[in-house]
Design a protein around this motif. Structure first.
Motif, PDB file in Angstrom:
ATOM      1  N   GLY A 111      -8.027  11.098 -15.760  1.00 52.92           N
ATOM      2  CA  GLY A 111      -7.918  10.453 -14.457  1.00 52.92           C
ATOM      3  C   GLY A 111      -8.139   8.949 -14.497  1.00 52.92           C
ATOM      4  N   GLY A 112      -9.152   8.500 -15.257  1.00 55.49           N
ATOM      5  CA  GLY A 112      -9.431   7.063 -15.345  1.00 55.49           C
ATOM      6  C   GLY A 112      -8.273   6.291 -15.950  1.00 55.49           C
ATOM      7  N   ASP A 113      -7.605   6.885 -16.942  1.00 54.58           N
ATOM      8  CA  ASP A 113      -6.445   6.238 -17.555  1.00 54.58           C
ATOM      9  C   ASP A 113      -5.292   6.151 -16.572  1.00 54.58           C
ATOM     10  N   LEU A 114      -5.107   7.213 -15.782  1.00 50.47           N
ATOM     11  CA  LEU A 114      -4.033   7.191 -14.790  1.00 50.47           C
ATOM     12  C   LEU A 114      -4.298   6.169 -13.699  1.00 50.47           C
ATOM     13  N   LEU A 115      -5.564   5.927 -13.386  1.00 44.93           N
ATOM     14  CA  LEU A 115      -5.886   4.895 -12.391  1.00 44.93           C
ATOM     15  C   LEU A 115      -5.408   3.528 -12.867  1.00 44.93           C
ATOM     16  N   ALA A 116      -5.574   3.239 -14.146  1.00 48.02           N
ATOM     17  CA  ALA A 116      -5.112   1.961 -14.695  1.00 48.02           C
ATOM     18  C   ALA A 116      -3.592   1.865 -14.620  1.00 48.02           C
ATOM     19  N   GLU A 175      -2.499   1.284 -11.025  1.00 52.12           N
ATOM     20  CA  GLU A 175      -2.718  -0.104 -10.602  1.00 52.12           C
ATOM     21  C   GLU A 175      -1.554  -0.992 -11.056  1.00 52.12           C
ATOM     22  N   ILE A 176      -1.072  -0.760 -12.254  1.00 54.96           N
ATOM     23  CA  ILE A 176       0.094  -1.511 -12.751  1.00 54.96           C
ATOM     24  C   ILE A 176       1.315  -1.171 -11.898  1.00 54.96           C
ATOM     25  N   TYR A 177       1.482   0.115 -11.580  1.00 55.41           N
ATOM     26  CA  TYR A 177       2.614   0.527 -10.747  1.00 55.41           C
ATOM     27  C   TYR A 177       2.569  -0.170  -9.387  1.00 55.41           C
ATOM     28  N   ARG A 224       5.447   3.042  -1.903  1.00 54.05           N
ATOM     29  CA  ARG A 224       4.120   2.412  -2.011  1.00 54.05           C
ATOM     30  C   ARG A 224       3.051   3.281  -1.369  1.00 54.05           C
ATOM     31  N   LYS A 225       3.387   3.946  -0.254  1.00 53.06           N
ATOM     32  CA  LYS A 225       2.430   4.823   0.420  1.00 53.06           C
ATOM     33  C   LYS A 225       2.081   6.023  -0.467  1.00 53.06           C
ATOM     34  N   LYS A 226       3.108   6.592  -1.120  1.00 53.43           N
ATOM     35  CA  LYS A 226       2.866   7.730  -2.021  1.00 53.43           C
ATOM     36  C   LYS A 226       1.988   7.301  -3.192  1.00 53.43           C
ATOM     37  N   ALA A 227       2.216   6.100  -3.711  1.00 54.96           N
ATOM     38  CA  ALA A 227       1.396   5.592  -4.813  1.00 54.96           C
ATOM     39  C   ALA A 227      -0.048   5.394  -4.357  1.00 54.96           C
ATOM     40  N   ALA A 228      -0.245   4.920  -3.133  1.00 54.35           N
ATOM     41  CA  ALA A 228      -1.605   4.732  -2.603  1.00 54.35           C
ATOM     42  C   ALA A 228      -2.313   6.078  -2.454  1.00 54.35           C
ATOM     43  N   GLN A 229      -1.590   7.099  -2.025  1.00 50.93           N
ATOM     44  CA  GLN A 229      -2.173   8.439  -1.900  1.00 50.93           C
ATOM     45  C   GLN A 229      -2.566   8.985  -3.271  1.00 50.93           C
ATOM     46  N   LEU A 230      -1.724   8.727  -4.263  1.00 50.41           N
ATOM     47  CA  LEU A 230      -2.043   9.161  -5.623  1.00 50.41           C
ATOM     48  C   LEU A 230      -3.285   8.449  -6.136  1.00 50.41           C
ATOM     49  N   ALA A 231      -3.398   7.156  -5.849  1.00 51.62           N
ATOM     50  CA  ALA A 231      -4.576   6.395  -6.283  1.00 51.62           C
ATOM     51  C   ALA A 231      -5.846   6.971  -5.657  1.00 51.62           C
TER      52      ALA A 231
END
Length: 126
Positions: free
Chosen positions: A9-14, A17-19, A50-57
């Motif tokens: 999960g921590g790696d996906l957060l990084a 953030e780039i996305y 962008r909204k979907k990416a924010a939900q994933l974050a």
């Protein structure tokens, strides 16, 4: 069938953030130790993306808090049920000391007496 790589999960957060930075659009330079080697101008992504990416974050942050609290680290599941994000958010809020009402309980009734509550040490108890 090709399996998805298992990522923490921590790696996906990084990565997320780039996305987000790329999704916002703008000019980007590609650099190496020798200096700039290229660049590109990207238009902003649609608001829905962008909204979907924010939900994933938010989901990844919830998962990271729960894993850190439980000291159990595992890759992000390839698929989630519709209730998984809700359950993770509830767990995160409980870990952070918030009161949570479960949307999965149709009705709950409690009588709070304070009997089991910790009491601050007063002058007579010290």
């Amino acid at each position: 069938m090709r399996q998805r790589p298992r990522v923490a999960g921590g790696d996906l957060l990084a990565v997320e953030e780039i996305y987000e930075r790329i999704a916002a659009g703008g000019a980007f330079d590609v650099r190496a130790s020798a200096g700039a080697i290229g660049g590109v101008e990207l238009p902003p992504r649609p608001e829905a993306a962008r909204k979907k990416a924010a939900q994933l974050a938010e989901l990844l942050q919830d998962l990271e808090v729960v894993q850190r609290h439980c000291e159990q680290y595992f890759p992000v599941p390839g698929e989630l049920t519709p209730t998984d994000p809700i359950t993770l958010l509830m767990a995160r809020l409980l870990i952070q000391g918030h009161c949570v009402i479960s949307p999965f309980l149709p009705r709950a009734r409690f009588t709070l007496t304070g009997q089991d509550s910790p009491r601050p040490a007063g002058p007579a108890q010290r």
